[in-house]
Design an enzyme around this catalytic site. Structure first.
Site, PDB file in Angstrom:
ATOM      1  N   LEU A 296       0.843  -1.191   0.000  1.00  0.00           N
ATOM      2  CA  LEU A 296       0.000   0.000   0.000  1.00  0.00           C
ATOM      3  C   LEU A 296       0.882   1.247   0.000  1.00  0.00           C
ATOM      4  O   LEU A 296       0.526   2.268  -0.592  1.00  0.00           O
ATOM      5  CB  LEU A 296      -0.902   0.001   1.237  1.00  0.00           C
ATOM      6  CG  LEU A 296      -1.992   1.060   1.233  1.00  0.00           C
ATOM      7  CD1 LEU A 296      -2.919   0.878   0.039  1.00  0.00           C
ATOM      8  CD2 LEU A 296      -2.808   1.005   2.520  1.00  0.00           C
ATOM      9  N   HIS A 321      10.112   0.836  -4.458  1.00  0.00           N
ATOM     10  CA  HIS A 321       8.933   1.273  -5.225  1.00  0.00           C
ATOM     11  C   HIS A 321       8.433   2.623  -4.710  1.00  0.00           C
ATOM     12  O   HIS A 321       8.063   3.505  -5.485  1.00  0.00           O
ATOM     13  CB  HIS A 321       7.786   0.256  -5.073  1.00  0.00           C
ATOM     14  CG  HIS A 321       7.742  -0.757  -6.159  1.00  0.00           C
ATOM     15  ND1 HIS A 321       8.050  -2.077  -5.955  1.00  0.00           N
ATOM     16  CD2 HIS A 321       7.414  -0.653  -7.475  1.00  0.00           C
ATOM     17  CE1 HIS A 321       7.912  -2.741  -7.101  1.00  0.00           C
ATOM     18  NE2 HIS A 321       7.529  -1.907  -8.033  1.00  0.00           N
TER      19      HIS A 321
END
Length: 366
Positions: A296, A321
């Site tokens: 998330l 990321h």
């Protein structure tokens, strides 16, 4: 959009160097109306350049913003996108492979928020695919947290699709926003609930689902003794295309934080192993005491960057990321991110606060 404005050049090989750079930069280009040129796309990957799913995602964004897209073909390492006005209404995208519908949604959703009305997206591909969130993750973990920013969408899973055939189909309805609200997620609270689904589809026997579920429960029990754990074994029938099996487990905390662990079955891998892998992933994401899991974390960056005001989110280790998403968001918007390390006195766990002074993008089409 100023037609004479110079395109922003984005390096597609920087940091994580994958499809995420494409998704974040294309969505932001579309929203802020700035042309972009992305070079060296997925340069370090074993199959460099655009894969079917990336190409489909870019075409979807271009369609959403009445844009012009150059250089977009399979294997292409350089593209340019010149956005126009974001259009509401019906849009369709089909990866024609098991390419993830969730990744298509990841690139299209932020754009649709800044349209002049409701957008209806018909997305086809894999719903439960490797290297991407499962649709269940998108609906059960991402969606409730995204709603805190003021993001509202409905998703109807018409058909599930698995590797290698795909064939899944989801209908997504997105409501536009005037502007996004900042979000604070810094208090974890205690884990209060663990639930999930272990599924088999196609020719695979129901026993696989029961074995995945049982192995996952056993693994979690070693660490979390007192909670009721409910992982439903399911045989997916008419709403599934092709054969597949997998599991997703979700933990909820007293303050409304959500965490997940998931795994998909592969040929020759025992069902127990699939269940254990998902359980271990969940436990790893609970241990660090942050408020979001590792998946998330990076998905929220674009919303923090667009929101009006300061967002603060407590996480475990900051992933590559996430760092990549921050890098692109800062390059394309006025957002400013800071990451602060917090050592806890009482436990050995280290958490980080990702803080963002959002750029406060207002929807000009509403």
């Amino acid at each position: 959009m100023k037609m004479d404005s110079v395109a922003v050049e984005v390096d597609g090989s920087v940091m994580e160097g994958g499809g995420q750079i494409l998704r974040v930069s294309a969505a932001l280009s579309c929203i802020i109306g700035t042309a972009i040129k992305i070079a060296k796309i997925r340069a370090g990957r074993s199959t460099p350049g655009l894969r079917p799913q990336h190409l489909t995602g870019l075409q979807l964004v271009s369609d959403l913003c009445s844009g012009s897209l150059q250089g977009a073909s399979i294997g292409s390492t350089d593209i340019s996108l010149t956005p126009g006005k974001i259009r509401s209404g019906n849009h369709a995208a089909d990866t024609q492979t098991a390419g993830s519908v969730c990744l298509l949604l990841q690139v299209a959703l932020p754009c649709a928020l800044y349209a002049d009305g409701v957008s209806k997206l018909r997305l086809k591909g894999g719903t439960n695919a490797e290297m991407a969130p499962q649709i269940d993750y998108t609906l059960k973990v991402f969606k409730p947290i995204a709603e805190k920013f003021g993001v509202h969408f409905d998703c109807d899973v018409r058909m599930r699709g698995y590797y290698p055939k795909g064939g899944g189909e989801v209908f997504v309805t997105v409501n536009p926003v005037k502007e996004l609200q900042p979000v604070t997620l810094t208090e974890r609270g205690n884990i209060t609930k663990i639930h999930g689904r272990a599924f088999v589809a196609g020719v695979l026997p129901y026993k696989l689902a029961k074995d995945m579920s049982a192995a996952a429960v056993r693994t979690i029990r070693k660490e979390i003794k007192e909670l009721y754990i409910n992982i439903q074994p399911l045989q997916e029938k008419d709403k599934a295309y092709g054969n597949g099996n997998g599991i997703i487990i979700i933990a909820e905390s007293s303050s409304g934080c959500l965490f997940a662990g998931s795994s998909l079955g592969k040929k020759g891998v025992y069902a127990d192993k699939v269940g254990i892998e998902a359980a271990e992933m969940l436990l790893r994401n609970i241990r660090h005491n942050g408020c979001v899991d590792e998946f998330l974390q990076d998905q929220l960056i674009i919303f923090m960057a667009l929101a009006k005001g300061t967002s603060r989110i407590r996480t475990g280790a900051v992933t590559l990321h996430t760092q990549t998403a921050i890098h692109i968001a800062e390059q394309l918007t006025q957002a400013k991110f800071t990451i602060t390390k917090c050592e806890e006195e009482l436990s050995s766990s280290v958490t980080y606060i990702i803080e963002c002074e959002g750029s406060g993008v207002v929807n000009p089409n509403l």
